[in-house]
Design a protein around this motif. Structure first.
Motif, PDB file in Angstrom:
ATOM      1  N   GLY A 124      61.951  49.682 124.936  1.00  0.00           N
ATOM      2  CA  GLY A 124      63.274  49.042 124.999  1.00  0.00           C
ATOM      3  C   GLY A 124      64.202  49.840 126.254  1.00  0.00           C
ATOM      4  O   GLY A 124      65.032  48.940 126.510  1.00  0.00           O
ATOM      5  N   GLN A 183      59.138  44.767 127.658  1.00  0.00           N
ATOM      6  CA  GLN A 183      58.512  43.293 126.842  1.00  0.00           C
ATOM      7  C   GLN A 183      56.850  43.333 127.015  1.00  0.00           C
ATOM      8  O   GLN A 183      56.052  42.942 126.371  1.00  0.00           O
ATOM      9  CB  GLN A 183      59.132  42.155 127.279  1.00  0.00           C
ATOM     10  CG  GLN A 183      58.781  40.644 126.397  1.00  0.00           C
ATOM     11  CD  GLN A 183      57.773  40.046 127.213  1.00  0.00           C
ATOM     12  OE1 GLN A 183      57.769  39.785 128.461  1.00  0.00           O
ATOM     13  NE2 GLN A 183      56.766  39.744 126.503  1.00  0.00           N
ATOM     14  N   TRP A 195      63.495  36.197 122.261  1.00  0.00           N
ATOM     15  CA  TRP A 195      62.585  37.067 122.064  1.00  0.00           C
ATOM     16  C   TRP A 195      63.037  38.499 121.592  1.00  0.00           C
ATOM     17  O   TRP A 195      62.327  39.287 120.949  1.00  0.00           O
ATOM     18  CB  TRP A 195      61.714  37.131 123.264  1.00  0.00           C
ATOM     19  CG  TRP A 195      62.134  37.788 124.503  1.00  0.00           C
ATOM     20  CD1 TRP A 195      63.157  37.023 125.426  1.00  0.00           C
ATOM     21  CD2 TRP A 195      62.306  39.026 125.053  1.00  0.00           C
ATOM     22  NE1 TRP A 195      63.609  37.765 126.418  1.00  0.00           N
ATOM     23  CE2 TRP A 195      63.299  39.067 126.172  1.00  0.00           C
ATOM     24  CE3 TRP A 195      61.711  40.097 124.510  1.00  0.00           C
ATOM     25  CZ2 TRP A 195      63.266  40.306 126.814  1.00  0.00           C
ATOM     26  CZ3 TRP A 195      61.958  41.419 125.367  1.00  0.00           C
ATOM     27  CH2 TRP A 195      62.883  41.502 126.492  1.00  0.00           C
ATOM     28  N   LYS A 196      64.136  38.717 122.056  1.00  0.00           N
ATOM     29  CA  LYS A 196      64.751  40.082 121.695  1.00  0.00           C
ATOM     30  C   LYS A 196      65.130  40.104 120.171  1.00  0.00           C
ATOM     31  O   LYS A 196      64.849  41.093 119.682  1.00  0.00           O
ATOM     32  CB  LYS A 196      65.960  40.286 122.654  1.00  0.00           C
ATOM     33  CG  LYS A 196      65.734  40.730 124.134  1.00  0.00           C
ATOM     34  CD  LYS A 196      66.916  41.023 124.759  1.00  0.00           C
ATOM     35  CE  LYS A 196      66.625  41.430 126.089  1.00  0.00           C
ATOM     36  NZ  LYS A 196      67.782  41.857 127.078  1.00  0.00           N
ATOM     37  N   ASN A 210      61.836  40.509 118.265  1.00  0.00           N
ATOM     38  CA  ASN A 210      61.525  42.384 118.485  1.00  0.00           C
ATOM     39  C   ASN A 210      62.127  42.866 117.461  1.00  0.00           C
ATOM     40  O   ASN A 210      61.940  43.718 116.829  1.00  0.00           O
ATOM     41  CB  ASN A 210      61.590  42.287 120.052  1.00  0.00           C
ATOM     42  CG  ASN A 210      60.520  41.806 120.740  1.00  0.00           C
ATOM     43  OD1 ASN A 210      59.367  41.768 120.240  1.00  0.00           O
ATOM     44  ND2 ASN A 210      60.729  42.462 122.012  1.00  0.00           N
ATOM     45  N   HIS A 211      63.376  42.574 117.436  1.00  0.00           N
ATOM     46  CA  HIS A 211      64.491  43.311 116.762  1.00  0.00           C
ATOM     47  C   HIS A 211      64.410  42.835 115.247  1.00  0.00           C
ATOM     48  O   HIS A 211      64.220  44.053 114.357  1.00  0.00           O
ATOM     49  CB  HIS A 211      66.025  43.116 116.824  1.00  0.00           C
ATOM     50  CG  HIS A 211      66.584  43.736 117.989  1.00  0.00           C
ATOM     51  ND1 HIS A 211      66.330  44.758 118.654  1.00  0.00           N
ATOM     52  CD2 HIS A 211      66.919  43.242 119.158  1.00  0.00           C
ATOM     53  CE1 HIS A 211      66.800  45.016 119.803  1.00  0.00           C
ATOM     54  NE2 HIS A 211      67.178  43.935 120.013  1.00  0.00           N
TER      55      HIS A 211
END
Length: 148
Positions: free
Chosen positions: A32, A40, A118-119, A122-123
């Motif tokens: 990150g 990514q 996408w973030k 991911n979170h």
């Protein structure tokens, strides 16, 4: 023979816990912090690599715990082993229902084809993974306690 099974099971589950803990608290924070799209791309590669290995590890760990519970049924720590097995079943269910669907998408992402959220995905995966890590740490702890 039971002693060998107990040691092998604890080592296999302990290593799995270590890898998953490392992903949660070392690898993903490092990824990150990388510049631009590096993080990514690293997560996508990690999803492909660990996505191939971890199912075998989870089901193998669960099988070892099941054999331990059956073979050691009359031992003093059998109840703890059964509870640890139930927690590992929970971790597999969590994986299949919550984490694998996100991972299956994320492992195909590139900077050119990733979705706008996408973030956030991911979170969300990270939050589910933290819970899964807590569950498998609890299972590991119960297995170690079963020997005491």
């Amino acid at each position: 023979m039971l002693d060998v099974l107990e040691v092998v099971t604890i080592v296999v589950v302990g290593l799995m816990v270590g890898v998953e803990f490392s992903v949660a608290f070392v690898i993903n924070p490092i990824l990150g912090a990388l510049p631009e799209d590096s993080g990514q791309l690293g997560r996508s590669h990690g999803g492909r690599m660990l996505g191939a290995v971890m199912p075998v590890w989870y089901f193998g760990s669960l099988a070892l715990v099941a054999v331990w519970a059956i073979v050691g049924w009359h031992d003093h720590g059998a109840g703890l082993v059964v509870i640890a097995g139930a927690l590992l079943v929970l971790s597999v269910i969590m994986s299949l229902l919550l984490l694998v669907p996100i991972n299956n998408q994320g492992k195909t992402w590139t900077p050119e084809n990733r979705p706008d959220d996408w973030k956030e995905q991911n979170h969300r995966w990270d939050r589910f993974h933290y819970v899964r890590v807590a569950v498998i740490i609890a299972a590991f702890t119960l297995l170690v306690a079963a020997l005491a």
